[in-house]
Design a protein around this motif. Structure first.
Motif, short mmCIF file in Angstrom:
data_model
loop_
_atom_site.label_atom_id
_atom_site.label_comp_id
_atom_site.label_asym_id
_atom_site.label_seq_id
_atom_site.Cartn_x
_atom_site.Cartn_y
_atom_site.Cartn_z
N UNK A 25 4.68 4.92 -1.47
CA UNK A 25 6.12 4.82 -1.23
C UNK A 25 6.39 3.62 -0.34
N UNK A 26 7.47 2.95 -0.58
CA UNK A 26 7.86 1.82 0.25
C UNK A 26 8.64 2.28 1.45
N UNK A 75 -4.62 -4.29 1.13
CA UNK A 75 -4.17 -3.10 0.41
C UNK A 75 -4.46 -3.26 -1.07
N UNK A 76 -5.04 -2.23 -1.67
CA UNK A 76 -5.18 -2.17 -3.11
C UNK A 76 -4.40 -0.94 -3.55
N UNK A 77 -3.27 -1.18 -4.19
CA UNK A 77 -2.35 -0.12 -4.57
C UNK A 77 -2.53 0.14 -6.06
N UNK A 78 -2.77 1.39 -6.41
CA UNK A 78 -2.92 1.77 -7.81
C UNK A 78 -1.80 2.71 -8.19
N UNK A 105 6.12 -5.44 -1.10
CA UNK A 105 6.58 -5.80 0.26
C UNK A 105 7.00 -4.55 1.03
N UNK A 106 7.68 -3.63 0.36
CA UNK A 106 8.12 -2.40 1.03
C UNK A 106 6.95 -1.47 1.35
N UNK A 128 -2.70 -11.69 8.69
CA UNK A 128 -2.99 -11.96 7.29
C UNK A 128 -2.89 -10.66 6.51
N UNK A 129 -2.20 -10.72 5.36
CA UNK A 129 -2.04 -9.54 4.50
C UNK A 129 -2.41 -9.93 3.08
N UNK A 130 -3.21 -9.07 2.46
CA UNK A 130 -3.55 -9.23 1.05
C UNK A 130 -3.21 -7.92 0.37
N UNK A 131 -2.29 -7.96 -0.60
CA UNK A 131 -1.87 -6.72 -1.26
C UNK A 131 -1.79 -6.94 -2.77
N UNK A 132 -2.35 -5.98 -3.52
CA UNK A 132 -2.35 -6.02 -4.97
C UNK A 132 -1.91 -4.66 -5.48
N UNK A 133 -1.01 -4.66 -6.47
CA UNK A 133 -0.55 -3.40 -7.06
C UNK A 133 -0.84 -3.44 -8.56
#
Length: 156
Positions: A25-26, A75-78, A105-106, A128-133
Motif C-alpha cells: 500500500x502507498x 525495495x523489491x515490490x511484487x 513513490x507512494x 539512496x533508494x532503489x525500488x522495482x515493482x
C-alpha cells in the motif's frame, strides 16, 4: 512470518533484509478534520510493516543507526498477477514491470516513514533508494537496508 537477515559485508557495513508478505500500500493523503489531521491506513499495511520491521530488528541484532549515518534503501515490490488471466498471458507478464496502483513513490514514502525510529533515527538519513515493482505469483515487498559506520566506505 518474516525471514530477517543481517549480513556484514565488511567490519563497518551491515545489511538488514526482511519481507512483508501482503499487498503493498502507498502512503495515503492526510485527512484533515475539524479536530485533527491523520494519515489513514485502511488495510493496516503500514502497521504490519512496522511490526515486521521491529521483529526483524530484534531477531537479527540490528543496531539503530546514528543520526549522521547514511542509509541505502532497496525495495523489491511484487504485485500478484490477476487471477482472470490465461496461463499463457500470466507466463508472459510474470516479472514484467507492474504499472498498477499504488505508485512506487507512494510505497517508498510509506516504507521510509514506517522504518523511522525502528531501523534508522530519521528518514533524512536515506540518501539512496532503489525500488522495482513487478508482477509475480504473490504480493510481497522485500526490504533491504544497508548502512556503514565507516564514512569513507562506498555504500553502493
Amino acid at each position: 512470518m518474516t525471514d530477517a537477515k543481517t549480513q556484514h559485508q565488511c567490519d563497518a557495513c551491515t545489511v538488514l533484509t526482511f519481507n512483508v508478505p501482503s499487498e503493498p500500500r502507498g502512503k495515503a493523503r492526510p485527512v484533515v478534520t475539524r479536530f485533527n489531521t491523520y494519515t489513514p491506513d485502511p488495510a493496516n499495511w503500514v502497521q504490519d510493516l512496522k511490526f515486521l520491521a521491529s521483529n526483524a530488528v530484534n531477531s537479527s541484532g540490528w543496531q539503530m543507526t546514528d543520526e549522521e549515518q547514511p542509509v541505502v534503501l532497496k525495495l523489491q515490490i511484487t504485485r500478484k498477477l490477476p487471477a482472470n488471466l490465461s496461463k499463457k498471458k500470466r507466463a508472459a507478464m510474470w516479472g514484467l514491470p507492474a504499472p498498477k496502483i499504488p505508485d512506487v513513490v507512494n510505497i517508498v514514502a510509506a516504507v521510509c516513514d514506517a522504518l523511522e525510529g525502528i531501523v534508522y533515527r530519521n528518514d533524512r538519513q536515506v540518501f539512496q533508494i532503489e525500488a522495482v515493482k513487478r508482477w509475480g505469483d504473490e504480493h510481497m515487498t522485500s526490504i533491504s537496508i544497508k548502512t556503514c559506520t565507516d564514512k569513507t566506505h562506498d555504500l553502493h
